[in-house]
Enzyme design. Structure first.
Site, mmCIF file in Angstrom:
data_model
loop_
_atom_site.group_PDB
_atom_site.id
_atom_site.type_symbol
_atom_site.label_atom_id
_atom_site.label_comp_id
_atom_site.label_asym_id
_atom_site.label_seq_id
_atom_site.Cartn_x
_atom_site.Cartn_y
_atom_site.Cartn_z
ATOM 1 N N THR A 30 69.903 87.361 19.785
ATOM 2 C CA THR A 30 69.852 87.042 21.230
ATOM 3 C C THR A 30 71.301 86.991 21.735
ATOM 4 O OG1 THR A 30 69.675 84.671 20.747
ATOM 5 C CG2 THR A 30 67.630 85.860 21.184
ATOM 6 N N THR A 79 69.178 75.773 14.737
ATOM 7 C CA THR A 79 68.344 76.578 15.624
ATOM 8 C C THR A 79 68.521 78.027 15.316
ATOM 9 O OG1 THR A 79 68.578 75.010 17.346
ATOM 10 C CG2 THR A 79 67.776 77.172 17.970
ATOM 11 N N ASN A 137 76.559 79.763 28.411
ATOM 12 C CA ASN A 137 75.343 78.956 28.546
ATOM 13 C C ASN A 137 75.054 78.483 29.954
ATOM 14 O OD1 ASN A 137 73.988 78.646 25.897
ATOM 15 N ND2 ASN A 137 76.096 78.188 25.309
ATOM 16 N N LYS A 156 69.388 84.933 12.558
ATOM 17 C CA LYS A 156 69.919 84.972 13.919
ATOM 18 C C LYS A 156 70.200 83.536 14.347
ATOM 19 C CE LYS A 156 68.636 84.185 17.504
ATOM 20 N NZ LYS A 156 68.408 83.111 18.543
#
Lengths: 399, 399
Positions: free
Chosen positions: A149, A186, A394, A175
Site C-alpha cells: 500500500t 500492522t 498520513n 507488507k
C-alpha cells in the site's frame, strides 16, 4: 542456512499470480498464493478488537487443518463493512475455491487498505478466473508487489536449510509501513515452506518467530484491524515428519525466525517517512512485561521520535518517557546509553561532549539502551523516527 | 461568577515579579509569586517516575501547611541533575526565604525547560534580590510570560465570586504546549486566591478541578518530569472559614474548576503546531477507566492526529484506535460520530456524503464521539492534531 533468491514460490509446489482488478486505480491489487497439494496451515491475527471481515473468515477456515491457497487484495481493508463485508470476504474464498477445484475452507483471505468503504466485490469476482489461470512459479514476485500500500520497497526473502537428506525451503513476503506497533505489527505476512511438519509444531514455531520479530517492532504505536501472518507447509520436500521435540524442529524454528526477523526489519526500514532505524533495548528489568511496556512507550513517544528525526541529542525525553510508562523502577539507579555512550548514570546526567553525542544521533542506525538494574529481563524493540514525511503521507491518505 | 481582568495578583495581598537571570539568553526566565501573609497551600504533581528536583523540594515544603511564595525558572528543568540539582532547587528557596524574611519551608519551587543540563544556580542566586525588590501588584502579567517555553500565548485568567458578603478572587497562570497528556498534563499552573478555607477543603477542590481539566487534556501523550499545579489561599478577603461540607465550598469548587478548565483549554489551543481543537467523548462505557483508556488512545493516536491535521475524513482510524486500546467492547455495537454526524452504526459504515464529512474536518473545532452502548460512564478529553509544525518545533529543541 543458505539465503536464496526468491520469495513466496521458492518452496516446492507453490505457485502464485497477481493482477489489477480495479480496486486500486492502477498497479496490481489482487493476488493468489497456491499450493499444489494440501498444506498444514496456521496463522496469527491482530489483537485489535475491531477486526476486518477477512480476519474473521481466515480464522474460521483455519479450523480445517490444511489450506491450499491464500487470496489477498490491497486498496481496501474490508473492515467496518458489516454483513456485506463478511459476504464479500467469503465470496472471495468461494470463487477462488471453485476455480481451483477446492472447498472454500481450503482458502484463506486477507485485505489491506482503507477502512469503512464497501469492498468492490464484483470487480474482484470477475478477476479471479484470470488470477487462477496465471498461477506460476514466476508469479511470486508480483504477489509481493500486489500487497503493497504505502510501502516503498518490496519485502520478500527466501532461505534453505538441510534437514536430514532433504533440502527444505522457506519463503516469505510482507507488507507494512505504517500503523505498526507491537502486538502484531500492522502488516500482512505470508510464508510458504515445503517442510514436512505437524501442525502443533508449526504453530509453536510461528508463535516463537512472531514474538521475536513482528511483535517487537513499532513505527507509530498503531495496531491495525487487518494484521495477519499466515504460514503454509506443504511437505513437498519429503523427509521425516518434524514434531516439537525433535532436534530438527529447532533448526526449522531458527530458519523461520530468521525469515520473520528480516521481514520485520524491512518493514521498520520502510516505515512511512522513516529516516532512522532505532533499536531500543531495556536491560535488567524486573519483568518481561515491564521491560516491554517501557520499550513500547519509548518506541511510541512522539517527542523522542521527533528528536531522533531532528538528530537532536535530547536524551532527557528518553528518561521522561521511561518514567511515564507506568512501570516501577528506581529513577536513582537509571542508566541510559546512546550506542555505547552512557549519558545518564544512576539518574544523573553524565558530562558528555555534545559534538560527539550529536554524531551518534546523525547515524542511520541508533541504539538506545536503558539499564534499570532491577532484575535480569531484557526486551528489545525496533522502531523509527517520526518525520515530516510521515505527517505528509498520513495527513491525506483517503483524500 | 464574574470574569475579571488579571491573573496571579488579582486576589488580595498577592504580588509578583519576573526578570531575566541569564538561564535563557533573552526574555524573563525567573519569577516570584508572593503572598504578604501566610497562605494555606497545596499541590498536585507529575505521575512520572523520573521527577525533577523542584518537584521533590516543593513536595517536601508542602509538609508545612502554609506557604508564602513560589519561585520558578524556565529554560532549564533541573531534572536528572543529581545532588547538584537538589541542592540548587533548595538554594532557590533558601535565598528567596532569606530575602523575604521567611523560612525556606515557606517557599515552593518549580522549573521547566530542558532535562539533564545542570541548573546555572549562580545566575539565579544573583538575581533573587532584584526579584524580591521588584515585587508588585502589576508584576502578575510578567510572571505569566516568564514561565513560557515553547508557548506562543500567555495563559492567565481571573474571576470573582461572592461568598456571604465577601468578594473572593481567584487568579491563575499556566504554561504548557507540548509533552501534554492526561495524568497531569505537562505543565505548570499556579493559582492564588484570597479565600478563607481549610486545607482539607482546598485539597479536595484542587483534586476535583484538576481531574476535570488538566488531567483531561493530551497533546502528544507525553507526561513530563516537572508538572505541577500549586494553589495558595491567603484568606485576605476575610469571611467565614470554608470547609468541605458547607454550601460555599461548592461555589468555590465551581470557580476553581472554571479557572483550571479555561487554562487547560488555553494549553490545548496553544499545543505545539496545533491547528485544531478536538473534543473526544466516550459515551456509555462500562467503566470510567475503560472510557478513559479509549479516549487517551484516540487522543494520542499519531495516525488519527495526522488525519485531523490533513482534514482527511479517515474515521476508520478512530475505530482502529478504539479497538487497539485494550478495552473490551462489542465492535458490532460501536457507533462513531463526527460532530453530530454518525459515520459508523453498530460497527458498520454509514453511507455519508463525503463532501459534507470533509466540511466537518475542515472546522477549527471538531467533536468526536464514540458510543460503546455497554454502560453509562462518560469520559471526555481535549486534544489537538499533529502537524508539520509540531515536528519542526520538536525536532530541534536543544540544538
Amino acid at each position: 542456512m543458505k539465503i536464496i533468491e526468491g520469495g513466496i514460490t521458492t518452496a516446492k509446489s507453490f505457485k502464485a499470480s497477481a493482477l489489477n482488478s480495479g480496486v486500486k486505480k492502477s498497479g496490481s491489487d489482487l493476488a493468489l498464493i497456491y499450493s499444489e497439494v494440501p498444506a498444514i496451515a496456521c496463522g496469527m491475527f491482530t489483537q485489535n478488537r475491531v477486526q476486518a471481515a477477512p480476519v474473521k473468515v481466515s480464522r474460521l477456515h483455519l479450523k480445517k487443518i490444511t489450506s491450499q491457497a491464500i487470496i489477498v487484495n490491497s486498496g481496501n481493508a474490508n473492515c467496518c463493512t458489516g454483513k456485506h463485508g463478511e459476504d464479500a470476504a467469503l465470496a472471495m474464498t468461494e470463487i477462488a475455491a471453485n476455480k481451483l477445484g477446492l472447498e472454500k475452507e481450503d482458502i484463506l483471505v486477507a485485505s489491506t487498505g482503507i477502512i469503512g468503504i464497501p469492498l468492490p466485490i464484483e470487480k474482484i469476482k470477475k478477476s479471479i478466473p484470470a488470477l487462477v489461470k496465471n498461477l506460476s512459479k514466476a508469479g511470486g514476485h508480483s504477489v509481493a508487489k500486489a500487497i503493497m500500500t504505502t510501502d516503498k520497497t518490496v519485502k520478500e526473502l527466501s532461505c534453505e536449510i538441510k534437514i536430514g537428506k532433504q533440502s527444505i525451503r522457506l519463503g516469505g513476503i510482507a507488507k507494512g509501513a505504517g500503523m505498526i506497533c507491537p502486538n502484531m505489527a500492522t502488516m500482512l505476512c505470508f510464508i510458504t515452506t515445503d517442510v514436512h511438519i505437524t501442525r502443533r509444531a508449526l504453530k509453536l514455531a510461528l508463535k516463537r518467530a512472531v514474538g521475536k520479530s513482528f511483535n517487537s517492532i513499532s513505527i507509530d504505536g498503531e495496531t491495525s484491524t487487518n494484521d495477519m501472518v499466515l504460514v503454509m507447509a506443504n511437505s513437498a520436500a519429503g523427509g521425516d515428519l518434524i514434531d516439537r521435540h525433535k532436534e530438527d524442529f529447532e533448526k526449522f524454528c531458527h530458519a523461520l525466525e530468521y525469515l520473520t526477523s528480516e521481514l520485520a526489519k524491512k518493514i521498520v526500514k520502510d516505515g512511512e517517512g522513516a529516516t532512522k532505524f532505532v533499536e531500543i533495548m531495556i536491560k535488567n528489568a524486573a519483568s518481561n512485561s515491564g521491560a516491554r511496556r517501557i520499550a513500547k512507550k519509548l518506541a511510541n513517544s512522539i517527542l523522542l521520535k521527533t528528536a531522533l528525526f531532528g538528530e537532536d541529542p535530547n536524551w532527557g525525553r528518553i528518561a521522561s518517557a521511561a518514567g511515564a510508562s507506568g512501570v516501577k523502577f528506581n529513577p536513582h539507579k537509571l542508566d541510559i546509553y546512546i550506542d555505547q555512550k552512557r549519558v545518564l548514570k544512576d539518574g544523573t546526567a553524565v558530562k558528555v561532549d555534545k559534538k560527539e553525542l550529536i554524531d551518534h544521533f546523525k547515524k542511520k542506525n541508533i541504539n538506545i539502551t536503558i539499564d534499570l538494574k532491577r532484575g535480569n529481563r531484557v526486551y528489545k524493540v525496533w522502531t523509527t523516527d517520526l518525520s515530516l514525511d510521515y505527517i505528509k503521507l498520513n495527513a491525506h491518505y483517503t483524500t
